[in-house]
Write a protein that holds these residues in place. Structure first.
Motif, PDB file in Angstrom:
ATOM      1  N   UNK A 217     -91.795  43.931 -16.436  1.00 15.88           N
ATOM      2  CA  UNK A 217     -92.861  44.534 -17.245  1.00 15.88           C
ATOM      3  C   UNK A 217     -92.294  45.080 -18.555  1.00 15.88           C
ATOM      4  N   UNK A 218     -91.142  45.734 -18.493  1.00 20.32           N
ATOM      5  CA  UNK A 218     -90.596  46.347 -19.712  1.00 20.32           C
ATOM      6  C   UNK A 218     -89.735  45.362 -20.498  1.00 20.32           C
ATOM      7  N   UNK A 219     -89.596  44.144 -19.994  1.00 23.21           N
ATOM      8  CA  UNK A 219     -88.893  43.111 -20.756  1.00 23.21           C
ATOM      9  C   UNK A 219     -87.404  43.376 -20.921  1.00 23.21           C
ATOM     10  N   UNK A 220     -86.760  43.907 -19.884  1.00 24.65           N
ATOM     11  CA  UNK A 220     -85.323  44.170 -19.995  1.00 24.65           C
ATOM     12  C   UNK A 220     -84.506  43.285 -19.040  1.00 24.65           C
ATOM     13  N   UNK A 221     -85.057  42.135 -18.680  1.00 27.72           N
ATOM     14  CA  UNK A 221     -84.373  41.271 -17.714  1.00 27.72           C
ATOM     15  C   UNK A 221     -82.941  40.960 -18.142  1.00 27.72           C
ATOM     16  N   UNK A 222     -82.783  40.671 -19.433  1.00 32.95           N
ATOM     17  CA  UNK A 222     -81.445  40.288 -19.894  1.00 32.95           C
ATOM     18  C   UNK A 222     -80.476  41.464 -19.940  1.00 32.95           C
ATOM     19  N   UNK A 223     -81.021  42.658 -20.069  1.00 33.99           N
ATOM     20  CA  UNK A 223     -80.161  43.845 -20.185  1.00 33.99           C
ATOM     21  C   UNK A 223     -80.159  44.670 -18.900  1.00 33.99           C
ATOM     22  N   UNK A 224     -80.665  44.099 -17.824  1.00 36.60           N
ATOM     23  CA  UNK A 224     -80.857  44.873 -16.592  1.00 36.60           C
ATOM     24  C   UNK A 224     -79.550  45.436 -16.050  1.00 36.60           C
ATOM     25  N   UNK A 225     -78.427  44.772 -16.337  1.00 34.76           N
ATOM     26  CA  UNK A 225     -77.158  45.225 -15.776  1.00 34.76           C
ATOM     27  C   UNK A 225     -76.179  45.718 -16.836  1.00 34.76           C
TER      28      UNK A 225
ATOM     29  N   UNK B 184     -84.761  49.332 -26.742  1.00 33.80           N
ATOM     30  CA  UNK B 184     -84.530  49.018 -25.324  1.00 33.80           C
ATOM     31  C   UNK B 184     -84.462  50.296 -24.485  1.00 33.80           C
ATOM     32  N   UNK B 185     -83.859  51.348 -25.053  1.00 35.18           N
ATOM     33  CA  UNK B 185     -83.807  52.629 -24.334  1.00 35.18           C
ATOM     34  C   UNK B 185     -85.212  53.165 -24.082  1.00 35.18           C
ATOM     35  N   UNK B 186     -86.042  53.047 -25.123  1.00 33.15           N
ATOM     36  CA  UNK B 186     -87.416  53.546 -24.994  1.00 33.15           C
ATOM     37  C   UNK B 186     -88.170  52.760 -23.937  1.00 33.15           C
ATOM     38  N   UNK B 187     -87.882  51.446 -23.864  1.00 34.16           N
ATOM     39  CA  UNK B 187     -88.561  50.643 -22.843  1.00 34.16           C
ATOM     40  C   UNK B 187     -88.079  51.030 -21.447  1.00 34.16           C
ATOM     41  N   UNK B 188     -86.789  51.404 -21.357  1.00 31.37           N
ATOM     42  CA  UNK B 188     -86.307  51.885 -20.058  1.00 31.37           C
ATOM     43  C   UNK B 188     -86.970  53.225 -19.700  1.00 31.37           C
ATOM     44  N   UNK B 189     -87.145  54.089 -20.712  1.00 27.87           N
ATOM     45  CA  UNK B 189     -87.884  55.336 -20.482  1.00 27.87           C
ATOM     46  C   UNK B 189     -89.252  55.031 -19.881  1.00 27.87           C
ATOM     47  N   UNK B 190     -89.891  54.039 -20.469  1.00 29.95           N
ATOM     48  CA  UNK B 190     -91.207  53.643 -19.988  1.00 29.95           C
ATOM     49  C   UNK B 190     -91.113  53.120 -18.553  1.00 29.95           C
ATOM     50  N   UNK B 191     -90.073  52.327 -18.300  1.00 31.00           N
ATOM     51  CA  UNK B 191     -89.871  51.797 -16.954  1.00 31.00           C
ATOM     52  C   UNK B 191     -89.725  52.911 -15.927  1.00 31.00           C
ATOM     53  N   UNK B 192     -89.003  53.969 -16.297  1.00 34.92           N
ATOM     54  CA  UNK B 192     -88.803  55.084 -15.367  1.00 34.92           C
ATOM     55  C   UNK B 192     -90.115  55.826 -15.117  1.00 34.92           C
TER      56      UNK B 192
END
Lengths: 251, 285
Positions: free
Chosen positions: B117-125, B135-143
Motif C-alpha cells: 500500500x505504501x509502495x516501499x516494496x523495493x526498500x522494505x529491507x 519514503x520515511x513519510x510513507x513508512x510513517x503512514x504505514x505504521x
C-alpha cells in the motif's frame, strides 16, 4: 505479558543493531578490563590488599552499570523522545508502563550479560576465581541496575537535544567513572577529589561490589554505601517523575 | 450517515493564549476531511486533542463514539496517527518496524500488504536511516495503517515533498479512502485539500472561517473569469453567468470571422478563496 515479551525482543534487536551504542556501553568496559588487566592485573594494590585484576573486575562492573543503565539508557531515551518515537508509541494501544518496563528490562539484560562476560574473562585470562557469594553478587548487580537506571531516567529529562545527548551524558558519567575508583583506587586521592568521590554513587557502588565479589562479604555489611546508592536512585526517580516527557522538547 | 468525529465548541488555552477558540465540525465515516490553515492556526492542537494526546480546555469531542481524553486501549487500536514530523527507529528496516508495531494490535494488517500500500516494496529491507524523506513519510503512514484502523489522522503528511513524491502519497491516501478508512488530514497546501478532501474547514487564528466541500468553497465565490486576446490586447472579464457571456463572445467572434486568441475560462481555485479568507498571514508563508 505477550506485549512485554514482544517489546523486550524489540528492545534487544534495537540495542544490538545500534553498533555504536553497543560498543560504548557494552564492549568498552570489557575492552578496558582486557587492557588494564594486562597492564596491572598482576600488580598488588597495597592499599586494597588485592591483585590488580581482582580490583579491576569489580571496578569494570561498576563502570559497566554506569555505561549501560545510566548513560546508555539516558541517551536512548533522549534520542527516542526527540525523534518522536516515544510520542508515536503513545498513539498505539501499547501501555506506557509495558513499554518502559521492556526498555528497562532490556538494559538490565545487557548489563547482566556484560557483568557475566567480565567475570568470565577475569576467571579465564586473569585467574580471578568466581565469586563465592553468587546470590549476593546477583542482588548487588540488580540493585545497581535499578538505581543507575533510575538516574538514567532522571538525567534524560535534563538533556534537551538528541544531537547533544551523548556529549552531555558522557560528560557526566566518564569523569564520574574515573573519579569513583573504578580504574584506580581512590585512597591516594587529594582531598578535593576525595570529597567529590565520596558524594558520587558509583564510588559507593564500586566499594559494595568489590567487597561482595572479592572479599566475599555479605551485602548488608556495606549498608551505609548501599544507602548512598539508593538515595541517588531515589533522586533519579524523583527527577524522572517530574521531568520525563513523551513528546519532543524541540517541537 | 455514521458520524466518525464530532466536535462542539472546542476550546484550548495555553495560559493566556487561546489557540482554539470554539470550533465545531463533524466528519462522516468513510470521508476525507481536510483541516486547512496557515502555521499557528490551531490545526495541530485540534488534531492532538482528537488523538487523545492533549486535553481540551472545554467543549465536547467524540471520536469513534468515545471521548479521546478518557478512551482506553481498545479505542487506540482503532485509530492510526501520522505525526507532523517523521518518527522512526533509524536502525530498523520498514519490514521490521511494521512487524514491531503490528505486535501492538489485536488484528493488524499483514505486513506485506502494508508495504505494498505504501509502495516501499523495493526498500522494505533497507534501514530507515537510508530512506529518502518521502519514503520515511510513507513508512510513517504505514505504521499508522498497520493496526487496521477505522480512522487515520494525518498531520501535514506531504510537507517538504517533491511533486513526484507528493502525487505518490496522494495516490496512497486515495487508496485508503476506497478501503473505507475515515481520514482527517491537516495541510497548508490547498491543492492537497482540493485533491483529497470531501469536506474542508479553513482554520485561522483558532476559528473556522469557512467550511464545506472544495466545490462549495470555490463555488461560493461567485464570479468566473474569462480571458482572451483581441487585436493583440489582453482582456479579462468577470461574470456571474459564464454560459451566456461565453456564447455572446464566441458567436460575435465567429460572425466577424475572428479567432479569440488564448481564450481561457476559469473558476477561482480553492487557493484564491483561501488566500482571501486567511489574508496576508497565508500570503507570508
Amino acid at each position: 505479558m505477550r506485549l512485554f515479551i514482544h517489546q523486550l525482543r524489540t528492545e534487544q534487536l534495537l540495542f544490538w543493531r545500534n553498533r555504536e551504542a553497543a560498543f560504548f556501553t557494552f564492549f568498552l568496559p570489557v575492552i578496558f578490563f582486557l587492557i588494564f588487566g594486562s597492564v596491572y592485573g598482576n600488580t598488588l594494590i597495597s592499599s586494597e590488599h588485592i591483585k590488580g585484576s581482582y580490583f579491576l573486575e569489580a571496578g569494570m562492573i561498576g563502570y559497566g552499570v554506569a555505561s549501560t543503565c545510566f548513560a546508555g539508557l539516558g541517551i536512548t531515551l533522549v534520542v527516542r523522545r526527540e525523534l518522536g518515537i516515544l510520542k508515536r508509541v503513545r498513539t498505539t494501544p501499547l501501555a506506557p508502563i509495558t513499554y518502559l518496563s521492556a526498555v528497562l528490562g532490556s538494559i538490565f539484560i545487557v548489563f547482566l550479560l556484560e557483568a557475566a562476560l567480565i567475570i568470565l574473562i577475569g576467571r579465564i585470562l586473569f585467574g580471578v576465581p568466581f565469586p563465592s557469594q553468587a546470590l549476593s553478587v546477583l542482588v548487588v548487580l540488580l540493585i545497581g541496575a535499578v538505581c543507575f537506571a533510575a538516574m538514567g531516567l532522571g538525567i534524560s529529562g535534563f538533556v534537551r537535544s538528541a544531537e547533544g545527548s551523548s556529549a552531555a551524558i558522557n560528560a557526566v558519567y566518564l569523569p564520574m567513572a574515573i573519579i569513583s575508583g573504578t580504574f584506580f583506587t581512590p585512597k591516594g586521592y587529594p582531598t578535593f577529589l576525595k570529597v567529590i568521590a565520596d558524594a558520587l554513587p558509583l564510588t559507593h557502588y564500586t566499594k559494595v561490589t568489590r567487597d561482595v565479589m572479592v572479599h566475599g562479604e555479605h551485602i548488608w555489611t556495606d549498608w551505609k554505601q548501599l544507602l548512598v546508592v539508593l538515595a541517588w536512585g531515589i533522586a533519579g526517580m524523583l527527577a524522572a517523575l517530574k521531568l520525563f516527557r513523551w513528546q519532543p522538547r524541540e517541537a | 450517515m455514521t458520524v466518525a468525529i464530532s466536535v462542539r465548541d472546542l476550546r484550548k488555552s495555553y495560559g493566556d493564549f487561546e489557540a482554539v477558540k470554539g470550533i465545531d465540525f463533524e466528519i462522516e465515516a468513510g470521508q476525507v476531511f481536510g483541516l486547512l490553515g496557515p502555521n499557528g492556526a490551531g490545526k495541530t492542537t485540534t488534531v492532538e486533542i482528537l488523538e487523545g494526546y492533549r486535553d481540551r480546555t472545554s467543549g465536547d469531542v467524540s471520536v469513534l463514539g468515545e471521548d479521546p481524553q478518557r478512551a482506553g486501549r481498545a479505542w487506540r487500536s482503532r485509530i492510526g496517527v501520522v505525526l507532523q514530523s517523521s518518527s522512526l527507529y533509524p536502525n530498523l528496516t520498514p519490514r521490521e518496524s511494521l512487524r514491531v508495531f503490528a505486535g501492538y494490535y489485536e488484528n493488524p494488517r499483514p505486513v506485506d500488504e502494508v508495504i505494498e500500500i505504501i509502495g516501499l516494496t523495493e526498500k522494505a529491507d533497507a534501514r530507515a536511516r537510508t530512506l529518502s524523506g518521502g519514503q520515511k513519510r510513507r513508512l510513517d503512514l504505514g505504521l499508522a495503517l498497520i493496526g487496521n484502523p477505522d480512522m487515520i489522522f494525518l498531520d501535514e503528511p506531504t510537507t517538504g515533498f517533491d511533486p513526484g513524491a507528493r502525487r505518490a502519497a496522494w495516490e496512497t491516501i486515495r487508496n485508503l479512502r476506497t478501503l473505507g478508512t475515515t481520514i482527517l488530514l491537516t495541510t497548508h497546501y490547498l491543492d492537497e485539500a482540493e485533491q483529497l478532501a470531501d469536506q474542508v474547514a479553513v482554520l485561522r487564528g483558532g476559528v473556522i472561517v469557512r467550511a464545506g466541500s472544495p466545490a462549495e468553497l470555490t463555488g461560493g465565490a461567485s464570479e468566473t473569469e474569462i480571458r482572451y486576446r483581441q487585436a493583440g490586447e489582453e482582456i479579462l472579464e468577470r461574470t456571474t453567468d459564464p454560459t451566456r457571456r461565453l456564447h455572446e463572445l464566441t458567436s460575435a467572434a465567429l460572425e466577424r470571422g475572428e479567432v479569440l486568441d488564448g481564450i481561457e475560462v476559469r473558476r477561482p481555485t480553492l487557493e484564491e478563496v483561501y488566500l482571501e479568507l486567511t489574508g496576508s498571514e497565508a500570503g507570508a508563508e
